[in-house]
Enzyme design. Sequence first.
Site, PDB file in Angstrom:
ATOM      1  N   LEU A  81      28.066   8.503 -64.663  1.00  0.00           N
ATOM      2  CA  LEU A  81      29.434   8.945 -64.949  1.00  0.00           C
ATOM      3  C   LEU A  81      29.929   8.443 -66.301  1.00  0.00           C
ATOM      4  O   LEU A  81      31.014   8.804 -66.742  1.00  0.00           O
ATOM      5  CB  LEU A  81      30.386   8.438 -63.852  1.00  0.00           C
ATOM      6  CG  LEU A  81      29.949   8.660 -62.405  1.00  0.00           C
ATOM      7  CD1 LEU A  81      31.039   8.185 -61.450  1.00  0.00           C
ATOM      8  CD2 LEU A  81      29.633  10.125 -62.135  1.00  0.00           C
ATOM      9  N   THR A 126      29.809  19.311 -66.723  1.00  0.00           N
ATOM     10  CA  THR A 126      31.230  19.659 -66.862  1.00  0.00           C
ATOM     11  C   THR A 126      31.476  21.141 -67.107  1.00  0.00           C
ATOM     12  O   THR A 126      30.654  21.823 -67.727  1.00  0.00           O
ATOM     13  CB  THR A 126      31.840  18.869 -68.045  1.00  0.00           C
ATOM     14  OG1 THR A 126      33.064  19.485 -68.462  1.00  0.00           O
ATOM     15  CG2 THR A 126      30.912  18.862 -69.250  1.00  0.00           C
ATOM     16  N   GLU A 128      33.369  22.178 -69.260  1.00  0.00           N
ATOM     17  CA  GLU A 128      33.456  22.368 -70.720  1.00  0.00           C
ATOM     18  C   GLU A 128      32.203  23.063 -71.255  1.00  0.00           C
ATOM     19  O   GLU A 128      32.212  23.608 -72.352  1.00  0.00           O
ATOM     20  CB  GLU A 128      33.626  21.029 -71.428  1.00  0.00           C
ATOM     21  CG  GLU A 128      35.043  20.517 -71.463  1.00  0.00           C
ATOM     22  CD  GLU A 128      35.978  21.375 -72.303  1.00  0.00           C
ATOM     23  OE1 GLU A 128      35.693  21.585 -73.483  1.00  0.00           O
ATOM     24  OE2 GLU A 128      36.999  21.827 -71.759  1.00  0.00           O
ATOM     25  N   TYR A 149      31.732  17.722 -77.497  1.00  0.00           N
ATOM     26  CA  TYR A 149      31.614  17.194 -76.136  1.00  0.00           C
ATOM     27  C   TYR A 149      30.849  18.185 -75.244  1.00  0.00           C
ATOM     28  O   TYR A 149      29.884  17.829 -74.572  1.00  0.00           O
ATOM     29  CB  TYR A 149      33.007  16.926 -75.556  1.00  0.00           C
ATOM     30  CG  TYR A 149      32.995  16.593 -74.086  1.00  0.00           C
ATOM     31  CD1 TYR A 149      32.759  15.306 -73.653  1.00  0.00           C
ATOM     32  CD2 TYR A 149      33.200  17.595 -73.123  1.00  0.00           C
ATOM     33  CE1 TYR A 149      32.721  15.003 -72.292  1.00  0.00           C
ATOM     34  CE2 TYR A 149      33.164  17.307 -71.773  1.00  0.00           C
ATOM     35  CZ  TYR A 149      32.928  16.010 -71.363  1.00  0.00           C
ATOM     36  OH  TYR A 149      32.877  15.726 -70.018  1.00  0.00           O
ATOM     37  N   LYS A 153      27.052  17.681 -73.616  1.00  0.00           N
ATOM     38  CA  LYS A 153      26.864  17.737 -72.160  1.00  0.00           C
ATOM     39  C   LYS A 153      25.901  18.867 -71.784  1.00  0.00           C
ATOM     40  O   LYS A 153      25.099  18.736 -70.869  1.00  0.00           O
ATOM     41  CB  LYS A 153      28.216  17.941 -71.460  1.00  0.00           C
ATOM     42  CG  LYS A 153      29.055  16.679 -71.390  1.00  0.00           C
ATOM     43  CD  LYS A 153      28.527  15.734 -70.308  1.00  0.00           C
ATOM     44  CE  LYS A 153      29.461  14.570 -70.054  1.00  0.00           C
ATOM     45  NZ  LYS A 153      28.992  13.694 -68.980  1.00  0.00           N
TER      46      LYS A 153
HETATM   47  N1  GDD Z   1      44.668  15.533 -73.966  1.00  0.00           N
HETATM   48  C1  GDD Z   1      45.652  16.386 -74.271  1.00  0.00           C
HETATM   49  N2  GDD Z   1      46.796  15.919 -74.858  1.00  0.00           N
HETATM   50  N3  GDD Z   1      45.489  17.699 -73.984  1.00  0.00           N
HETATM   51  C2  GDD Z   1      46.513  18.543 -74.258  1.00  0.00           C
HETATM   52  C3  GDD Z   1      47.698  18.113 -74.857  1.00  0.00           C
HETATM   53  C4  GDD Z   1      47.856  16.725 -75.176  1.00  0.00           C
HETATM   54  O1  GDD Z   1      48.876  16.288 -75.696  1.00  0.00           O
HETATM   55  N4  GDD Z   1      48.511  19.178 -74.989  1.00  0.00           N
HETATM   56  C5  GDD Z   1      47.865  20.233 -74.505  1.00  0.00           C
HETATM   57  N5  GDD Z   1      46.640  19.866 -74.066  1.00  0.00           N
HETATM   58  C6  GDD Z   1      45.611  20.758 -73.492  1.00  0.00           C
HETATM   59  C7  GDD Z   1      44.248  20.651 -74.148  1.00  0.00           C
HETATM   60  O2  GDD Z   1      44.220  21.386 -75.382  1.00  0.00           O
HETATM   61  C8  GDD Z   1      43.366  21.247 -73.047  1.00  0.00           C
HETATM   62  O3  GDD Z   1      43.366  22.649 -73.140  1.00  0.00           O
HETATM   63  C9  GDD Z   1      44.093  20.869 -71.749  1.00  0.00           C
HETATM   64  O4  GDD Z   1      45.386  20.392 -72.148  1.00  0.00           O
HETATM   65  C10 GDD Z   1      43.389  19.789 -70.945  1.00  0.00           C
HETATM   66  O5  GDD Z   1      43.078  18.711 -71.801  1.00  0.00           O
HETATM   67  P1  GDD Z   1      42.523  17.321 -71.227  1.00  0.00           P
HETATM   68  O6  GDD Z   1      43.409  16.825 -70.140  1.00  0.00           O
HETATM   69  O7  GDD Z   1      42.296  16.419 -72.395  1.00  0.00           O
HETATM   70  O8  GDD Z   1      41.174  17.704 -70.495  1.00  0.00           O
HETATM   71  P2  GDD Z   1      39.956  18.669 -70.929  1.00  0.00           P
HETATM   72  O9  GDD Z   1      40.088  19.923 -70.115  1.00  0.00           O
HETATM   73  O10 GDD Z   1      39.856  18.821 -72.388  1.00  0.00           O
HETATM   74  O11 GDD Z   1      38.694  17.842 -70.460  1.00  0.00           O
HETATM   75  C11 GDD Z   1      38.661  17.158 -69.210  1.00  0.00           C
HETATM   76  O12 GDD Z   1      38.064  17.970 -68.228  1.00  0.00           O
HETATM   77  C12 GDD Z   1      36.678  18.270 -68.454  1.00  0.00           C
HETATM   78  C13 GDD Z   1      36.215  19.156 -67.301  1.00  0.00           C
HETATM   79  O13 GDD Z   1      36.495  20.482 -67.623  1.00  0.00           O
HETATM   80  C14 GDD Z   1      37.897  15.857 -69.431  1.00  0.00           C
HETATM   81  O14 GDD Z   1      38.001  15.060 -68.281  1.00  0.00           O
HETATM   82  C15 GDD Z   1      36.438  16.117 -69.693  1.00  0.00           C
HETATM   83  O15 GDD Z   1      35.742  14.866 -69.773  1.00  0.00           O
HETATM   84  C16 GDD Z   1      35.893  16.959 -68.541  1.00  0.00           C
HETATM   85  O16 GDD Z   1      34.532  17.234 -68.722  1.00  0.00           O
END
Ligand code: GDD
Length: 341
Positions: A81, A126, A128, A149, A153
């Site tokens: 993980l 993931t 992603e 990322y 992965k």
């Molecule tokens: N972090 C972040 N911060 N994201 C934002 C923001 C902000 O201020 N505003 C909007 N977002 C949007 C990002 O552009 C993205 O589309 C969505 O919110 C989710 O962002 P994250 O919570 O950072 O997660 P992630 O989807 O990019 O990735 C997570 O999920 C993946 C599984 O699909 C992570 O946990 C990854 O490690 C994981 O693999």
Amino acid sequence: MAKKRAFITGITGQDGSYLAELLLAKGYTVYGLIRRSSNDPLVRLPQRVRKDITYLYGNLRDSASLRRALEVARPDEIYNLAAQSDVGVSFKIPEETFEINYHGLGRLIHEAVAINPKVRIYQASTSEMYGSTKPPQNERSPFNPVSPYGEAKLRAHEDYVVGYRDRYGLFICSGILFNHESPRRGEHFVTRKITQSLAKIKLGLQKQLELGNLDAKRDWGFAGDYVEAMWRMLQQKKPVDYVISTGETHTVREFLAAAAKALGMTLTFTGKGLRETAMDEKGRVLVKINKNFYRPREVHSLRGDSRKARKELGWDPQVSFDELVTMMALADFERVRREQK
Ligand code: GDD
């Protein structure tokens, strides 16, 4: 029968903490790989389980440290993980991201298999990896990653999980997990950033919250449900990869509105793009857009089709979107209020 032994990399993260709790409850002896750090690396692990885990120093950059840790743990099951898990940050540190998320898995497998060729390995893959592939995404959907990322992965999945399984007959499989959240989620991920900031705003400790793309759609589940799926994958007769998701998708804006509602606030959204804002009942602007939180390339829409896991693993997510948002919002509100006293 001897107790089963599990080795978890990334035990200090959200998923590591839930998985450690689950495996301890099932009677496993649990070993966790931890990096030396000047901060307390165990903050996410509930007090009641911390003492039941054996911590071994090491990291995925250092093969010798992995060998030493694995020689002590002698695991039957390994859960990988550990990762550079921040998608946005991966655009800024692509080499580091590949180093941990791709080469790290290679090092772990080589060391693990040298000690026990029959070891069962779970790899945290993931959604992603799907990148620009349109939803719903399942095990047969094409992978089109759009971030370092996602690329790292995907290469780890193709080269080491699928590749080594086919070539060397290893017991290794990927859980292709869609976003999964909880009150233990890291604070820079959007869900936790929202719930923590709204709690502070509600308690008068913060004025505004700045976010990036509110239109992105994610399939958000509860991390506690998802670690159960990881464990089930390693109990199968054969190593098989599974999509783990709720099948429901919501925009970041919807998450934000639901979190506000859980705290008794109503948000009104006005404007478009960088000019969009969200106001409370009194017309105060609580949420603004900051272009620095946009990503160079975005995964616009994720919605997983996890029918295969539901059928073959008998797995089902237990926590709904509304329950998840409420759980996170209330947990942050209680925590911020406690810390304020
Ligand atoms: N972090 C972040 N911060 N994201 C934002 C923001 C902000 O201020 N505003 C909007 N977002 C949007 C990002 O552009 C993205 O589309 C969505 O919110 C989710 O962002 P994250 O919570 O950072 O997660 P992630 O989807 O990019 O990735 C997570 O999920 C993946 C599984 O699909 C992570 O946990 C990854 O490690 C994981 O693999």
